[in-house]
Scaffold this motif. Structure first.
Motif, PDB file in Angstrom:
ATOM      1  N   LEU A   1       1.510  69.732  14.373  1.00  9.06           N
ATOM      2  CA  LEU A   1       2.503  70.595  13.746  1.00  9.06           C
ATOM      3  C   LEU A   1       3.872  70.226  14.283  1.00  9.06           C
ATOM      4  O   LEU A   1       3.977  69.502  15.282  1.00  9.06           O
ATOM      5  CB  LEU A   1       2.192  72.064  14.053  1.00  9.06           C
ATOM      6  CG  LEU A   1       0.772  72.548  13.747  1.00  9.06           C
ATOM      7  CD1 LEU A   1       0.610  74.001  14.152  1.00  9.06           C
ATOM      8  CD2 LEU A   1       0.452  72.364  12.273  1.00  9.06           C
TER       9      LEU A   1
ATOM     10  N   ARG B   1       5.439  79.879  11.637  1.00  6.31           N
ATOM     11  CA  ARG B   1       4.623  78.853  12.294  1.00  6.31           C
ATOM     12  C   ARG B   1       3.247  79.390  12.668  1.00  6.31           C
ATOM     13  O   ARG B   1       2.263  78.659  12.646  1.00  6.31           O
ATOM     14  CB  ARG B   1       5.354  78.304  13.507  1.00  6.31           C
ATOM     15  CG  ARG B   1       6.535  77.448  13.062  1.00  6.31           C
ATOM     16  CD  ARG B   1       7.333  76.962  14.210  1.00  6.31           C
ATOM     17  NE  ARG B   1       8.290  75.960  13.772  1.00  6.31           N
ATOM     18  CZ  ARG B   1       9.465  75.779  14.338  1.00  6.31           C
ATOM     19  NH1 ARG B   1       9.842  76.524  15.346  1.00  6.31           N
ATOM     20  NH2 ARG B   1      10.266  74.841  13.891  1.00  6.31           N
TER      21      ARG B   1
ATOM     22  N   GLN C   1       0.744  78.976   9.973  1.00  3.50           N
ATOM     23  CA  GLN C   1       0.095  77.659   9.918  1.00  3.50           C
ATOM     24  C   GLN C   1      -1.208  77.684  10.721  1.00  3.50           C
ATOM     25  O   GLN C   1      -2.234  77.177  10.274  1.00  3.50           O
ATOM     26  CB  GLN C   1       1.021  76.572  10.487  1.00  3.50           C
ATOM     27  CG  GLN C   1       2.220  76.256   9.633  1.00  3.50           C
ATOM     28  CD  GLN C   1       3.117  75.234  10.313  1.00  3.50           C
ATOM     29  OE1 GLN C   1       3.510  75.402  11.463  1.00  3.50           O
ATOM     30  NE2 GLN C   1       3.428  74.162   9.582  1.00  3.50           N
TER      31      GLN C   1
END
Length: 137
Positions: free
Chosen positions: A17, A43, A46
């Motif tokens: 990532l 984030r 994700q």
């Protein structure tokens, strides 16, 4: 030929990532974020997405491997609490500041969360929690 417990479990998949790496094992995830990164809700989604891909119908644990210093938006823990199949959350660090931050993070998370200095102890705790949950089902 030996059978049984494997000392070094295999990584099923590794994700790179923009803030670090996430490794998926059979029944847990290990996240290692970059120095200076900021883990925002966007984030975190994700990582939640990764957990849904690999653990949609399966209980799992999460290990935050804190080798580097980074910031976390505490609102994330509100969303993580909603993941019913996330059974155990471990933080691994040798830094004293992380021990202090853990106390604050635990107030936000409010579920099974433990702090470890040794990675192997975190993995053993996650596996024990998962095994205990299977027995209660």
């Amino acid at each position: 030929m030996k059978f049984g417990f494997t000392k070094n479990p295999m990584v099923i998949k590794e994700y790179s990532l923009d803030i670090g790496t996430v490794q998926v094992y059979d029944n847990y995830i290990v996240a290692n974020f970059d120095e200076g990164a900021t883990v925002t809700l966007e984030r975190a989604y994700q990582i939640i997405g990764i957990s849904e891909i690999h653990f949609r119908d399966k209980k799992f644990g999460y290990i935050s491997l804190r080798k580097n210093s980074y910031a976390i938006d505490p609102i994330i823990y509100t969303y993580l609490r909603g993941l019913e199949n996330l059974i155990a959350f471990a933080i691994v660090s040798k830094k004293e500041i992380d021990m202090h931050n853990f106390k604050i993070e635990k107030m936000f998370y409010k579920k099974n969360m433990e702090f470890f200095i040794e990675y192997d102890n975190a993995v053993a705790w996650i596996k024990k929690r998962l095994k205990r949950k299977k027995l209660k089902v």
